[in-house]
Design an enzyme around this catalytic site. Structure first.
Site, short mmCIF file in Angstrom:
data_model
loop_
_atom_site.label_atom_id
_atom_site.label_comp_id
_atom_site.label_asym_id
_atom_site.label_seq_id
_atom_site.Cartn_x
_atom_site.Cartn_y
_atom_site.Cartn_z
CE LYS A 1 -0.09 6.51 6.74
NZ LYS A 1 -1.39 6.91 6.25
CG ASP B 1 5.81 4.01 1.66
OD1 ASP B 1 5.81 4.74 2.66
OD2 ASP B 1 4.82 3.87 0.91
CG PHE C 1 -1.93 1.19 1.04
CD1 PHE C 1 -3.12 1.01 0.34
CD2 PHE C 1 -1.63 2.46 1.50
CE1 PHE C 1 -4.01 2.08 0.13
CE2 PHE C 1 -2.50 3.53 1.30
CZ PHE C 1 -3.69 3.33 0.62
C1 PLP Z 1 3.07 2.89 3.57
C2 PLP Z 1 2.16 3.96 3.05
N1 PLP Z 1 2.52 4.66 1.96
C3 PLP Z 1 1.74 5.64 1.47
C4 PLP Z 1 0.54 5.97 2.05
C5 PLP Z 1 -0.31 7.05 1.46
O1 PLP Z 1 -0.30 8.19 2.26
P1 PLP Z 1 -1.43 9.32 2.05
O2 PLP Z 1 -2.73 8.75 2.47
O3 PLP Z 1 -0.97 10.47 2.92
O4 PLP Z 1 -1.40 9.68 0.58
C6 PLP Z 1 0.12 5.26 3.18
C7 PLP Z 1 -1.18 5.56 3.82
O5 PLP Z 1 -1.75 4.78 4.55
C8 PLP Z 1 0.95 4.23 3.69
O6 PLP Z 1 0.59 3.52 4.77
#
Ligand code: PLP
Length: 404
Positions: free
Chosen positions: A259, A230, A145
């Site tokens: 976040k 990530d 994700f």
């Molecule tokens: C590992 C990871 N990458 C990217 C994102 C996407 O972040 P955003 O919702 O701020 O676009 C999330 C959101 O849950 C995430 O958990």
């Protein structure tokens, strides 16, 4: 209508009628929050055991973060990157130092930062590695994700996130998570990067086998591709370390952060890398009107200051032992599996007891907010300011829903 004038029932009815149904929230309408607790419009209090998917690592209304935001609100909040401002350089330097990286590219949301990392990796591939233009490939993991943009959902293996949003962006190779040999097998001369979550959050807090991140680092180094971590959900204290990669002493080529970097106040994300990688971007080739704005940078600097103390990482580590010890006692008593590290847990509920959603609804009635994922799994990720007795209480509320 003023805040505080709506009941839960009115709020839910209005949202149902007037907002897109792209979420299925629990029927709790939050009106205020402090620390690890939120209060709904009817005055009922809940322990926040989701913390906005780790965006609230420092809790609601952390005094130092709010003070930094308030101070900046009274000075300047937005300049665009057409001009310089006095928070930008210090934010980049301080965040870069925290991660041991030369350069920082601030954005806003997590998905934007992932997009940025993909663009930087491709450009690096063409201009530094010598991949033929347009041929770059990036290796990603199953059940990933990384966000919701059209490029990112192109390589999602979750049909709900992926289907009917095509045509899809090409250039991604999907391999099983936790298998470094599969990554190596997917790499060829077109490969510019491996993009993975050090722990897969949305997939259900999936912790890869020990040694995986080290093996990915070794493969990437040997095959000349960028290791992009990530750490949007796993980073900034959640696992008991500043970055989840620290658990294996691994330094990726690019960190993708988001976040918690915004302190629960504003969206702040960033890509961090050394000069040989981020230096490929020249003026005009990438940007964002709001990315790196003065308010975001002031808040981000406060977050970095909190992390520099090490206090929050230590709390996550120590309280995490307690959380996992207590959850472990419920294994075989309604929980079929408990995963995770630090103040982060994915628990699988025995399907005979109900779905993850149903258990979350029952937990909410008992004053605990948590979130289900993929049917039978519940994620627990309380703010790192939570107290040990509050963790005990939350686990007691869960235990009360399970057979003795
Ligand atoms: C590992 C990871 N990458 C990217 C994102 C996407 O972040 P955003 O919702 O701020 O676009 C999330 C959101 O849950 C995430 O958990």
């Amino acid at each position: 209508m003023m805040a505080g004038e709506m009941t839960t029932y009115d709020s839910l009815a209005l949202e149902d009628e007037r907002s897109a149904h792209n979420y299925h929230p629990l029927p709790v309408v939050v009106a205020s929050a402090l620390g690890a607790w939120v209060t709904d419009v009817d005055g009922k209090r809940y322990l926040d055991c989701l913390a906005a998917y780790s965006a609230l690592n420092f809790g609601h209304g952390h005094p130092e973060i709010l003070a930094a935001a308030r101070e900046q609100l009274g000075r300047v909040t937005l300049t665009s990157r057409a001009f310089h401002h006095d928070q930008f350089g210090p934010f980049c330097a301080e965040l870069g130092d925290l991660a041991g990286k030369d350069m920082v590219l601030p954005m806003n949301t997590g998905a934007e930062a992932v997009e940025t990392a993909v663009k930087v990796a491709r450009k690096w591939g063409y201009e530094v590695k010598g991949v033929p233009d347009g041929a770059a490939t990036i290796v990603v993991a199953e059940n990933n994700f990384h966000g919701r943009t059209t490029t990112i959902v192109s390589f999602s293996t979750d049909p709900v996130a992926h289907d009917h949003f095509g045509p899809y962006t090409p250039g991604f190779r999907i391999v099983p998570y936790g298998d470094a040999a599969a990554i190596e097998a997917a790499i060829d001369e077109t490969t510019v990067a491996v993009l993975i979550e050090p722990i897969q959050g949305e997939a259900g807090v999936i912790v890869p086998p020990a040694g995986y991140l080290r093996a990915v680092r070794e493969v990437c180094t040997r095959r000349g591709v960028l290791f992009v971590a990530d750490e949007i959900q796993s980073g900034l204290g959640r696992t008991g370390e500043t970055f989840a990669c620290d658990r294996e002493g691994v330094r990726p080529d690019m960190y993708v952060l988001g976040k918690a970097l915004g302190g629960g106040v504003v969206p702040v994300s960033a890509v961090l890398a050394d000069r040989d990688v981020l230096g490929v971007l020249r003026p005009g080739q990438h940007g964002s009107t709001f990315g790196g704005n003065p308010l975001a940078c002031a808040v981000g600097r406060a977050v970095v200051r909190l992390l520099m103390t090490g206090e929050y990482q230590a709390r996550a580590r120590q309280l995490g032992y307690r959380l996992h010890e207590r959850l472990g006692e419920l294994l075989g008593h309604g929980l079929t599996e408990v995963r995770g590290v630090g103040l982060w847990a994915g628990i699988d509920i025995d399907p005979a007891l109900g779905t993850g959603r149903e258990i979350c609804e029952r937990l909410a009635v008992r004053g605990v907010l948590a979130k289900d994922t993929h049917g039978a799994t519940i994620r627990l990720a309380p703010p790192l300011v939570v107290e040990a007795h509050e963790i005990d209480w939350a686990v007691d509320q869960l235990a009360a829903l399970l057979p003795r």
